[in-house]
Design an enzyme around this catalytic site. Structure first.
Site, PDB file in Angstrom:
ATOM      1  CG  HIS A 280      15.285 -31.488 -13.985  1.00 55.09           C
ATOM      2  ND1 HIS A 280      14.939 -32.530 -13.165  1.00 55.09           N
ATOM      3  CD2 HIS A 280      16.552 -31.741 -14.370  1.00 55.09           C
ATOM      4  CE1 HIS A 280      15.942 -33.387 -13.077  1.00 55.09           C
ATOM      5  NE2 HIS A 280      16.946 -32.927 -13.788  1.00 55.09           N
TER       6      HIS A 280
ATOM      7  CE  LYS B 202      21.286 -32.167  -5.634  1.00 52.22           C
ATOM      8  NZ  LYS B 202      22.050 -33.056  -6.467  1.00 52.22           N
TER       9      LYS B 202
HETATM   10  P1  AMP Z   1      20.408 -33.847 -14.199  1.00 50.88           P
HETATM   11  O1  AMP Z   1      19.180 -34.262 -14.947  1.00 50.88           O
HETATM   12  O2  AMP Z   1      20.473 -34.382 -12.802  1.00 50.88           O
HETATM   13  O3  AMP Z   1      21.667 -34.047 -14.993  1.00 50.88           O
HETATM   14  O4  AMP Z   1      20.285 -32.281 -13.985  1.00 50.88           O
HETATM   15  C1  AMP Z   1      20.044 -31.417 -15.072  1.00 50.88           C
HETATM   16  C2  AMP Z   1      20.259 -30.002 -14.602  1.00 50.88           C
HETATM   17  O5  AMP Z   1      19.386 -29.730 -13.513  1.00 50.88           O
HETATM   18  C3  AMP Z   1      21.705 -29.780 -14.077  1.00 50.88           C
HETATM   19  O6  AMP Z   1      22.152 -28.516 -14.520  1.00 50.88           O
HETATM   20  C4  AMP Z   1      21.507 -29.818 -12.596  1.00 50.88           C
HETATM   21  O7  AMP Z   1      22.478 -29.047 -11.891  1.00 50.88           O
HETATM   22  C5  AMP Z   1      20.134 -29.195 -12.446  1.00 50.88           C
HETATM   23  N1  AMP Z   1      19.545 -29.554 -11.164  1.00 50.88           N
HETATM   24  C6  AMP Z   1      19.471 -30.795 -10.613  1.00 50.88           C
HETATM   25  N2  AMP Z   1      18.919 -30.723  -9.377  1.00 50.88           N
HETATM   26  C7  AMP Z   1      18.638 -29.415  -9.154  1.00 50.88           C
HETATM   27  C8  AMP Z   1      18.046 -28.692  -8.075  1.00 50.88           C
HETATM   28  N3  AMP Z   1      17.641 -29.296  -6.964  1.00 50.88           N
HETATM   29  N4  AMP Z   1      17.942 -27.349  -8.193  1.00 50.88           N
HETATM   30  C9  AMP Z   1      18.354 -26.709  -9.325  1.00 50.88           C
HETATM   31  N5  AMP Z   1      18.908 -27.336 -10.374  1.00 50.88           N
HETATM   32  C10 AMP Z   1      19.044 -28.667 -10.300  1.00 50.88           C
END
Ligand code: AMP
Length: 308
Positions: free
Chosen positions: A37, A152
């Site tokens: 994030h 991811k």
């Molecule tokens: P989430 O809070 O899991 O919905 O993720 C929010 C954003 O962070 C989304 O665009 C995800 O793809 C991105 N994200 C989650 N994990 C990773 C990671 N390990 N590397 C890069 N981006 C990530």
């Protein structure tokens, strides 16, 4: 950094910046911040004058029996991490603010959402309808110049890019590389569910992707041997994948040979956690492969100041 909870507050907070012609970057999240994030916040800060992070655990993208109730929630900790990344606005609305009584509209992308996680045997297309509906709303609420997503969630990123293109949404959709632990494990809010031994087993996902990459590196191009090398890593850890599939990295059509950019995507349950990971074989538009994990870095850009 200011925290706002309503669309009215959000728009009024952004009004002056917009009037002054400043650019706005949006990072949509469900909280539980980790270095993945933070890398998106940093990218948004490099390319925009104002950074908005949304924090909303979106009930519409969780199916029955999924982890909506237990999803990691710690707004105070998240706010501190966002502030350290020089985020200007944290938009943390209630469910009623996002889905008021009588809410009855869905944004759906067909085709891309029927496979991998969208397969009815897995999370199903309804999961992506929940994602696209909330992301369309967030883009309308914030009106950013660019919105930042992680590789991811490769299928999610493709679906959102398709939605933005099909609906002529004006924001640029930027996709940034997967951030990994030094040992290769892709960072995920759901890694918090893993017990120590499960975390060891979870490493088999990135190892499976690395094994396929090594096989491609050795000159192999057909799906069978690549998938066999990847499966062997999962088996060694006693991990049964929900899917392990080779698909076009641009339209998710199935592929039998690595040719141009090919997505190798995996999903598996390890303990309480349902984990996903992927790599792009053939070239690496989505970033470095899991076999060569990028190191985390943590500090924000100290030159950025509060701008709103
Ligand atoms: P989430 O809070 O899991 O919905 O993720 C929010 C954003 O962070 C989304 O665009 C995800 O793809 C991105 N994200 C989650 N994990 C990773 C990671 N390990 N590397 C890069 N981006 C990530």
């Amino acid at each position: 950094m200011r925290t706002v909870r309503t669309v009215a507050e959000l728009r009024s907070a952004l009004g002056a910046a917009r009037g002054a012609g400043r650019t706005v970057g949006l990072v949509p999240t469900m909280g539980g911040f980790h270095a993945g994030h933070l890398s998106l916040m940093r990218a948004a800060g490099k390319e925009n004058d104002v950074v908005v992070v949304s924090l909303f655990v979106n009930p519409a993208q969780f199916g029955p029996g999924e982890d909506l109730d237990s999803y990691p929630r710690d707004e105070a900790a998240d706010a501190a991490l966002a502030e350290a990344e020089a985020v200007d606005l944290l938009f943390a609305p209630s469910a009623d603010e996002v889905y008021p009584a009588g809410f009855s509209t869905r944004v759906t992308v067909s085709g891309l959402t029927d496979v991998l996680d969208g397969d009815p045997e897995r999370r199903g297309a309804a999961h992506f309808a929940g994602v696209t509906t909330v992301v369309a709303k967030l883009l309308n609420m914030v009106g950013p110049d660019a919105a930042y997503f992680g590789q991811k969630d490769a299928q999610q990123a493709l679906v959102i890019q398709r939605m933005a293109r099909d609906l002529d949404l004006p924001a640029r959709i930027e996709v940034r590389p997967t951030v990994r632990e030094p040992d290769g494990l892709a960072l995920s809010s759901r890694n918090a569910y893993l017990e120590p031994l499960e975390r060891e087993r979870a490493l088999s996902l990135s190892r499976a992707l690395a094994a396929a990459e090594a096989t491609v590196g050795g000159g192999e191009r057909s799906a069978g041997p690549l998938l066999a090398a990847a499966h062997a890593e999962l088996e060694r850890a006693g991990v049964e994948p929900e899917y392990l599939e080779l698909r076009s990295a641009t339209d998710l059509s199935p592929v039998e040979r690595v040719n141009g950019s090919t997505l190798l995507a995996v999903a598996a349950r390890v303990g309480r956690a349902r984990l996903i990971d992927n790599t792009v074989l053939g070239d690496h538009p989505g970033g470095k492969p899991p076999g060569d994990p990028p190191r985390q870095s943590s500090s924000g850009d100290p030159s950025r100041k509060e701008r709103i």
